[in-house]
Design a protein around this motif. Structure first.
Motif, PDB file in Angstrom:
ATOM      1  N   GLY A  41       0.816  -1.198   0.000  1.00 41.09           N
ATOM      2  CA  GLY A  41       0.000   0.000   0.000  1.00 41.09           C
ATOM      3  C   GLY A  41       0.850   1.248   0.000  1.00 41.09           C
ATOM      4  O   GLY A  41       2.080   1.187  -0.052  1.00 41.09           O
ATOM      5  N   THR A  42       0.172   2.376   0.080  1.00 40.91           N
ATOM      6  CA  THR A  42       0.823   3.675   0.010  1.00 40.91           C
ATOM      7  C   THR A  42       0.372   4.541   1.172  1.00 40.91           C
ATOM      8  O   THR A  42      -0.827   4.599   1.471  1.00 40.91           O
ATOM      9  CB  THR A  42       0.460   4.379  -1.317  1.00 40.91           C
ATOM     10  N   ILE A  43       1.329   5.198   1.799  1.00 41.59           N
ATOM     11  CA  ILE A  43       1.031   6.194   2.816  1.00 41.59           C
ATOM     12  C   ILE A  43       1.494   7.533   2.258  1.00 41.59           C
ATOM     13  O   ILE A  43       2.641   7.674   1.840  1.00 41.59           O
ATOM     14  CB  ILE A  43       1.771   5.906   4.139  1.00 41.59           C
ATOM     15  N   LEU A  44       0.598   8.505   2.233  1.00 41.17           N
ATOM     16  CA  LEU A  44       0.944   9.853   1.782  1.00 41.17           C
ATOM     17  C   LEU A  44       1.045  10.759   2.991  1.00 41.17           C
ATOM     18  O   LEU A  44       0.038  11.002   3.673  1.00 41.17           O
ATOM     19  CB  LEU A  44      -0.105  10.383   0.805  1.00 41.17           C
ATOM     20  N   PHE A  45       2.245  11.239   3.263  1.00 42.16           N
ATOM     21  CA  PHE A  45       2.482  12.167   4.363  1.00 42.16           C
ATOM     22  C   PHE A  45       2.340  13.591   3.840  1.00 42.16           C
ATOM     23  O   PHE A  45       2.868  13.918   2.785  1.00 42.16           O
ATOM     24  CB  PHE A  45       3.883  11.969   4.944  1.00 42.16           C
ATOM     25  N   GLY A  46       1.611  14.396   4.600  1.00 40.57           N
ATOM     26  CA  GLY A  46       1.345  15.760   4.179  1.00 40.57           C
ATOM     27  C   GLY A  46      -0.061  15.908   3.624  1.00 40.57           C
ATOM     28  O   GLY A  46      -0.415  16.945   3.082  1.00 40.57           O
ATOM     29  N   VAL A  47      -0.848  14.850   3.763  1.00 44.47           N
ATOM     30  CA  VAL A  47      -2.240  14.852   3.322  1.00 44.47           C
ATOM     31  C   VAL A  47      -3.112  14.543   4.540  1.00 44.47           C
ATOM     32  O   VAL A  47      -2.868  13.569   5.254  1.00 44.47           O
ATOM     33  CB  VAL A  47      -2.482  13.800   2.209  1.00 44.47           C
ATOM     34  N   ALA A  48      -4.107  15.380   4.781  1.00 48.24           N
ATOM     35  CA  ALA A  48      -5.019  15.186   5.911  1.00 48.24           C
ATOM     36  C   ALA A  48      -6.062  14.128   5.562  1.00 48.24           C
ATOM     37  O   ALA A  48      -6.279  13.805   4.390  1.00 48.24           O
ATOM     38  CB  ALA A  48      -5.695  16.504   6.267  1.00 48.24           C
ATOM     39  N   ASN A  49      -6.723  13.577   6.579  1.00 44.48           N
ATOM     40  CA  ASN A  49      -7.724  12.536   6.374  1.00 44.48           C
ATOM     41  C   ASN A  49      -8.851  12.960   5.442  1.00 44.48           C
ATOM     42  O   ASN A  49      -9.446  12.126   4.768  1.00 44.48           O
ATOM     43  CB  ASN A  49      -8.312  12.076   7.709  1.00 44.48           C
ATOM     44  N   ASP A  50      -9.155  14.257   5.392  1.00 42.08           N
ATOM     45  CA  ASP A  50     -10.226  14.734   4.521  1.00 42.08           C
ATOM     46  C   ASP A  50      -9.768  14.960   3.080  1.00 42.08           C
ATOM     47  O   ASP A  50     -10.537  15.403   2.235  1.00 42.08           O
ATOM     48  CB  ASP A  50     -10.850  16.011   5.086  1.00 42.08           C
ATOM     49  N   GLY A  51      -8.497  14.656   2.785  1.00 44.34           N
ATOM     50  CA  GLY A  51      -7.960  14.796   1.438  1.00 44.34           C
ATOM     51  C   GLY A  51      -7.352  16.158   1.149  1.00 44.34           C
ATOM     52  O   GLY A  51      -6.805  16.370   0.070  1.00 44.34           O
ATOM     53  N   SER A  52      -7.443  17.077   2.114  1.00 48.22           N
ATOM     54  CA  SER A  52      -6.769  18.368   1.919  1.00 48.22           C
ATOM     55  C   SER A  52      -5.260  18.156   2.024  1.00 48.22           C
ATOM     56  O   SER A  52      -4.796  17.182   2.610  1.00 48.22           O
ATOM     57  CB  SER A  52      -7.255  19.401   2.939  1.00 48.22           C
ATOM     58  N   VAL A  53      -4.501  19.058   1.440  1.00 48.92           N
ATOM     59  CA  VAL A  53      -3.052  18.891   1.361  1.00 48.92           C
ATOM     60  C   VAL A  53      -2.341  20.063   2.027  1.00 48.92           C
ATOM     61  O   VAL A  53      -1.998  21.051   1.379  1.00 48.92           O
ATOM     62  CB  VAL A  53      -2.588  18.748  -0.106  1.00 48.92           C
ATOM     63  N   PRO A  54      -2.095  19.947   3.354  1.00 44.97           N
ATOM     64  CA  PRO A  54      -1.302  20.983   4.007  1.00 44.97           C
ATOM     65  C   PRO A  54       0.169  20.896   3.618  1.00 44.97           C
ATOM     66  O   PRO A  54       0.904  21.862   3.681  1.00 44.97           O
ATOM     67  CB  PRO A  54      -1.506  20.721   5.498  1.00 44.97           C
ATOM     68  N   GLY A  55       0.603  19.715   3.185  1.00 42.80           N
ATOM     69  CA  GLY A  55       1.986  19.505   2.773  1.00 42.80           C
ATOM     70  C   GLY A  55       2.939  19.399   3.954  1.00 42.80           C
ATOM     71  O   GLY A  55       2.555  19.524   5.110  1.00 42.80           O
ATOM     72  N   ASP A  88       4.939  16.889  -5.734  1.00 38.63           N
ATOM     73  CA  ASP A  88       4.417  18.245  -5.635  1.00 38.63           C
ATOM     74  C   ASP A  88       2.919  18.203  -5.893  1.00 38.63           C
ATOM     75  O   ASP A  88       2.480  17.702  -6.923  1.00 38.63           O
ATOM     76  CB  ASP A  88       5.090  19.157  -6.667  1.00 38.63           C
ATOM     77  N   VAL A  89       2.153  18.707  -4.934  1.00 39.66           N
ATOM     78  CA  VAL A  89       0.700  18.765  -5.072  1.00 39.66           C
ATOM     79  C   VAL A  89       0.280  20.204  -4.845  1.00 39.66           C
ATOM     80  O   VAL A  89       0.253  20.682  -3.721  1.00 39.66           O
ATOM     81  CB  VAL A  89       0.004  17.821  -4.067  1.00 39.66           C
ATOM     82  N   GLY A  90       0.018  20.894  -5.915  1.00 45.08           N
ATOM     83  CA  GLY A  90      -0.389  22.294  -5.806  1.00 45.08           C
ATOM     84  C   GLY A  90       0.647  23.180  -5.133  1.00 45.08           C
ATOM     85  O   GLY A  90       0.297  24.078  -4.377  1.00 45.08           O
ATOM     86  N   GLY A  91       1.915  22.906  -5.389  1.00 41.69           N
ATOM     87  CA  GLY A  91       2.989  23.686  -4.794  1.00 41.69           C
ATOM     88  C   GLY A  91       3.378  23.273  -3.382  1.00 41.69           C
ATOM     89  O   GLY A  91       4.221  23.883  -2.762  1.00 41.69           O
ATOM     90  N   LYS A  92       2.753  22.204  -2.891  1.00 43.20           N
ATOM     91  CA  LYS A  92       3.073  21.698  -1.550  1.00 43.20           C
ATOM     92  C   LYS A  92       3.738  20.338  -1.670  1.00 43.20           C
ATOM     93  O   LYS A  92       3.423  19.558  -2.562  1.00 43.20           O
ATOM     94  CB  LYS A  92       1.812  21.621  -0.712  1.00 43.20           C
ATOM     95  N   SER A  93       4.648  20.063  -0.745  1.00 43.47           N
ATOM     96  CA  SER A  93       5.394  18.812  -0.790  1.00 43.47           C
ATOM     97  C   SER A  93       4.669  17.707  -0.030  1.00 43.47           C
ATOM     98  O   SER A  93       4.256  17.892   1.113  1.00 43.47           O
ATOM     99  CB  SER A  93       6.783  18.997  -0.191  1.00 43.47           C
ATOM    100  N   VAL A  94       4.564  16.565  -0.683  1.00 46.18           N
ATOM    101  CA  VAL A  94       3.970  15.370  -0.084  1.00 46.18           C
ATOM    102  C   VAL A  94       5.009  14.258  -0.190  1.00 46.18           C
ATOM    103  O   VAL A  94       5.652  14.092  -1.224  1.00 46.18           O
ATOM    104  CB  VAL A  94       2.678  14.968  -0.821  1.00 46.18           C
TER     105      VAL A  94
END
Length: 95
Positions: A41-55, A88-94
């Motif tokens: 599986g995949t874990i994305l760090f910098g992504v909130a549970n609601d799918g928003s991307v604080p980075g 890079d997701v919308g200029g934020k690092s994940v």
């Protein structure tokens, strides 16, 4: 499938979002073990549970990546193969 579409699909059987690596170490290590015992599986760090991307703060990105790799290597036996990268997701690092 690109990272944007992956995030839009939301968490599921083989995808988890974690906002901040060091604050959620125990939680993501449990997820790593679960993925290792399943089909992966995949874990994305910098992504909130609601799918928003604080980075992840760009000044801390490499230390966060090192911390993730060290935590997984030190906590899992036998070793779990991992692949860590930056997106890079919308200029934020994940991670």
């Amino acid at each position: 499938m690109d990272i944007h579409e992956t995030i839009r699909q939301g968490e599921g059987y083989d995808l988890e979002f974690k906002r901040v690596p060091n604050e959620e170490r125990v939680k993501y290590l449990k997820t790593v073990v679960a993925f290792a015992n399943g089909k992966g599986g995949t874990i994305l760090f910098g992504v909130a549970n609601d799918g928003s991307v604080p980075g992840i703060d760009k000044s801390k990105i490499f230390s966060e990546m090192d911390g993730i790799a060290d935590s997984i290597c030190n906590a899992c036996s036998p070793r779990v193969p991992i692949d860590i990268g930056i997106e890079d997701v919308g200029g934020k690092s994940v991670i």
